[in-house]
Design a protein around this motif. Structure first.
Motif, PDB file in Angstrom:
ATOM      1  N   ASP A 175     -25.280  12.966  73.547  1.00 59.99           N
ATOM      2  CA  ASP A 175     -26.164  13.018  74.547  1.00 59.99           C
ATOM      3  C   ASP A 175     -26.093  14.429  75.308  1.00 59.99           C
ATOM      4  OD1 ASP A 175     -26.266  10.374  74.792  1.00 59.99           O
ATOM      5  OD2 ASP A 175     -24.657   9.903  76.039  1.00 59.99           O
ATOM      6  N   ALA A 176     -25.144  15.054  75.173  1.00 62.64           N
ATOM      7  CA  ALA A 176     -24.990  16.576  75.741  1.00 62.64           C
ATOM      8  C   ALA A 176     -26.207  17.431  74.903  1.00 62.64           C
ATOM      9  CB  ALA A 176     -23.744  17.275  75.449  1.00 62.64           C
ATOM     10  N   PHE A 177     -26.356  17.287  73.563  1.00 61.40           N
ATOM     11  CA  PHE A 177     -27.387  18.087  72.645  1.00 61.40           C
ATOM     12  C   PHE A 177     -28.713  17.700  73.044  1.00 61.40           C
ATOM     13  CE2 PHE A 177     -29.870  18.698  68.941  1.00 61.40           C
ATOM     14  CZ  PHE A 177     -29.488  20.054  68.754  1.00 61.40           C
ATOM     15  N   LEU A 178     -28.985  16.292  73.447  1.00 56.31           N
ATOM     16  CA  LEU A 178     -30.124  15.792  73.732  1.00 56.31           C
ATOM     17  C   LEU A 178     -30.638  16.402  75.138  1.00 56.31           C
ATOM     18  CD1 LEU A 178     -30.086  12.264  72.592  1.00 56.31           C
ATOM     19  CD2 LEU A 178     -31.907  13.889  71.735  1.00 56.31           C
ATOM     20  N   ALA A 179     -29.625  16.443  75.837  1.00 56.96           N
ATOM     21  CA  ALA A 179     -30.115  17.054  77.304  1.00 56.96           C
ATOM     22  C   ALA A 179     -30.248  18.631  77.078  1.00 56.96           C
ATOM     23  CB  ALA A 179     -28.554  17.097  78.222  1.00 56.96           C
ATOM     24  N   GLU A 180     -29.600  19.129  76.170  1.00 53.07           N
ATOM     25  CA  GLU A 180     -29.901  20.616  75.749  1.00 53.07           C
ATOM     26  C   GLU A 180     -31.473  20.986  75.150  1.00 53.07           C
ATOM     27  OE1 GLU A 180     -29.160  24.833  74.644  1.00 53.07           O
ATOM     28  OE2 GLU A 180     -28.590  23.359  76.253  1.00 53.07           O
ATOM     29  N   LEU A 181     -31.763  19.878  74.366  1.00 50.80           N
ATOM     30  CA  LEU A 181     -33.258  19.815  73.775  1.00 50.80           C
ATOM     31  C   LEU A 181     -34.133  19.806  74.776  1.00 50.80           C
ATOM     32  CD1 LEU A 181     -32.953  17.729  70.591  1.00 50.80           C
ATOM     33  CD2 LEU A 181     -32.591  20.410  70.908  1.00 50.80           C
ATOM     34  N   GLU A 182     -33.837  18.877  75.974  1.00 55.38           N
ATOM     35  CA  GLU A 182     -34.586  18.848  77.141  1.00 55.38           C
ATOM     36  C   GLU A 182     -34.730  20.231  77.884  1.00 55.38           C
ATOM     37  OE1 GLU A 182     -37.506  16.894  79.410  1.00 55.38           O
ATOM     38  OE2 GLU A 182     -36.591  16.132  77.672  1.00 55.38           O
ATOM     39  N   ARG A 183     -33.752  20.802  77.888  1.00 54.16           N
ATOM     40  CA  ARG A 183     -33.486  22.108  78.713  1.00 54.16           C
ATOM     41  C   ARG A 183     -34.499  23.090  77.848  1.00 54.16           C
ATOM     42  NH1 ARG A 183     -31.103  27.077  79.112  1.00 54.16           N
ATOM     43  NH2 ARG A 183     -30.023  26.682  77.092  1.00 54.16           N
ATOM     44  N   ILE A 184     -34.434  23.076  76.600  1.00 56.79           N
ATOM     45  CA  ILE A 184     -35.237  24.035  75.716  1.00 56.79           C
ATOM     46  C   ILE A 184     -36.855  23.820  75.857  1.00 56.79           C
ATOM     47  CG2 ILE A 184     -35.789  24.503  73.137  1.00 56.79           C
ATOM     48  CD1 ILE A 184     -32.782  23.719  72.606  1.00 56.79           C
ATOM     49  N   ARG A 185     -37.078  22.233  76.045  1.00 55.46           N
ATOM     50  CA  ARG A 185     -38.645  22.094  76.009  1.00 55.46           C
ATOM     51  C   ARG A 185     -39.010  22.821  77.497  1.00 55.46           C
ATOM     52  NH1 ARG A 185     -37.080  17.477  72.905  1.00 55.46           N
ATOM     53  NH2 ARG A 185     -36.245  16.475  74.546  1.00 55.46           N
ATOM     54  N   ALA A 186     -38.131  22.610  78.493  1.00 54.41           N
ATOM     55  CA  ALA A 186     -38.503  23.128  79.572  1.00 54.41           C
ATOM     56  C   ALA A 186     -38.727  24.477  79.910  1.00 54.41           C
ATOM     57  CB  ALA A 186     -37.667  22.589  80.730  1.00 54.41           C
ATOM     58  N   ILE A 187     -37.770  25.428  79.047  1.00 51.14           N
ATOM     59  CA  ILE A 187     -37.735  26.702  79.324  1.00 51.14           C
ATOM     60  C   ILE A 187     -38.552  27.570  78.347  1.00 51.14           C
ATOM     61  CG2 ILE A 187     -35.445  26.668  80.460  1.00 51.14           C
ATOM     62  CD1 ILE A 187     -34.056  27.737  78.088  1.00 51.14           C
ATOM     63  N   GLY A 188     -38.926  26.734  77.289  1.00 52.40           N
ATOM     64  CA  GLY A 188     -39.858  27.146  76.099  1.00 52.40           C
ATOM     65  C   GLY A 188     -38.941  27.989  75.187  1.00 52.40           C
ATOM     66  N   HIS A 189     -37.681  28.187  75.264  1.00 52.33           N
ATOM     67  CA  HIS A 189     -36.746  28.700  73.990  1.00 52.33           C
ATOM     68  C   HIS A 189     -35.646  28.280  73.920  1.00 52.33           C
ATOM     69  CE1 HIS A 189     -35.629  30.944  77.525  1.00 52.33           C
ATOM     70  NE2 HIS A 189     -34.528  31.451  76.683  1.00 52.33           N
ATOM     71  N   ALA A 190     -34.821  28.417  72.742  1.00 51.83           N
ATOM     72  CA  ALA A 190     -33.607  27.774  72.208  1.00 51.83           C
ATOM     73  C   ALA A 190     -32.407  28.929  72.255  1.00 51.83           C
ATOM     74  CB  ALA A 190     -33.430  27.247  71.237  1.00 51.83           C
ATOM     75  N   VAL A 191     -31.481  28.862  72.804  1.00 53.20           N
ATOM     76  CA  VAL A 191     -30.273  29.693  72.730  1.00 53.20           C
ATOM     77  C   VAL A 191     -29.026  29.295  71.843  1.00 53.20           C
ATOM     78  CG1 VAL A 191     -28.741  31.306  74.262  1.00 53.20           C
ATOM     79  CG2 VAL A 191     -31.030  30.685  75.031  1.00 53.20           C
TER      80      VAL A 191
END
Length: 256
Positions: A175-191
């Motif tokens: 669940d935490a990882f899927l939330a992180e993927l949602e954040r990545i889609r919002a900001i346009g890059h992964a960290v």
């Protein structure tokens, strides 16, 4: 165009479509599943699969299901090397612009595999061996790649691989990882913030329209890849990713 020629082209297109559908299904399917997803009648699918089987591109399991065959490995390895060679000049641009090591990775099955790298000129730099495979949940390139997939596919992948912790910063809950993927889609890059290796930060973006899911990244010491540096690096990553996408299009690969 003659009927024979048209029929031959159609058969080829259908055969490649079946291989793609097998890959999407995890590499192993039954004929009824292929019929349901492709809309083709079972006799047509059986004829195409027998041809692919005879050529070594699929194999039949003891349970009568069909799996991708070993001859595809050679094609995939050659394609990965070629894609990596196309990417290296663009990765060199990233190194020149950011000062950090640049990488390219593909999603291969349930893993991210590094296919190209250009190292930083700094004496303290990151190095990832080309060909190295990592579980995508703990790597910047992997997170970028998974952000392009539907949540249900990500959950299925995580269930297959598990989510082992590479460091104490690795996300280990779906669940935490899927939330992180949602954040990545919002900001346009992964960290990757010390998640694969302590002391290392990685910034990654996908290559739009790549013929296979691909991402590029930079990685360096956390003391250099700061939040302030991230603001300058991310636009460069996107610009290089789009130029690489155009190069792939010009080489014959479709780009969205």
């Amino acid at each position: 165009m003659s009927a024979d020629r048209a029929g031959g082209v159609q058969s080829l297109e259908r055969a490649f479509d079946l291989l793609e559908r097998m890959a999407d299904a995890g590499g192993e399917v039954g004929l009824s599943e292929l019929s349901a997803t492709s809309g083709l009648p079972l006799p047509t699918i059986h004829r195409l699969m027998r041809t692919l089987l005879d050529c070594g591109y699929v194999r039949q399991q003891p349970n009568r299901r069909y799996a991708l065959g070993p001859r595809l490995i050679r094609l995939g390895e050659s394609a990965s090397r070629l894609l990596g060679s196309w990417a290296r000049p663009y990765l060199a641009e990233l190194v020149e612009a950011t000062g950090e090591t640049a990488n390219m990775a593909l999603l291969d099955g349930d893993e991210a595999v590094y296919v190209a790298q250009v190292p930083s000129r700094h004496s303290m730099r990151m190095f990832t061996e080309v060909g190295r495979r990592v579980l995508p949940h703990s790597a910047g390139v992997g997170k970028a790649l998974l952000s392009e997939l539907p949540p249900e596919e990500v959950r299925a992948l995580l269930a297959r691989t598990g989510m082992p912790a590479a460091t104490d910063r690795t996300i280990t809950e779906p669940d935490a990882f899927l939330a992180e993927l949602e954040r990545i889609r919002a900001i346009g890059h992964a960290v990757d913030d010390n998640e694969q290796e302590l002391g290392v930060r990685c910034l990654a973006v996908t290559v739009p329209g790549s013929p296979t899911a691909a991402a590029i990244s930079i990685s360096g010491p956390a003391g250099r890849v700061t939040d302030a540096a991230t603001e300058k690096i991310v636009p460069v990553l996107h610009a290089v990713a789009h130029r690489l996408a155009l190069a792939l299009r010009d080489a014959g690969a479709p780009v969205a």
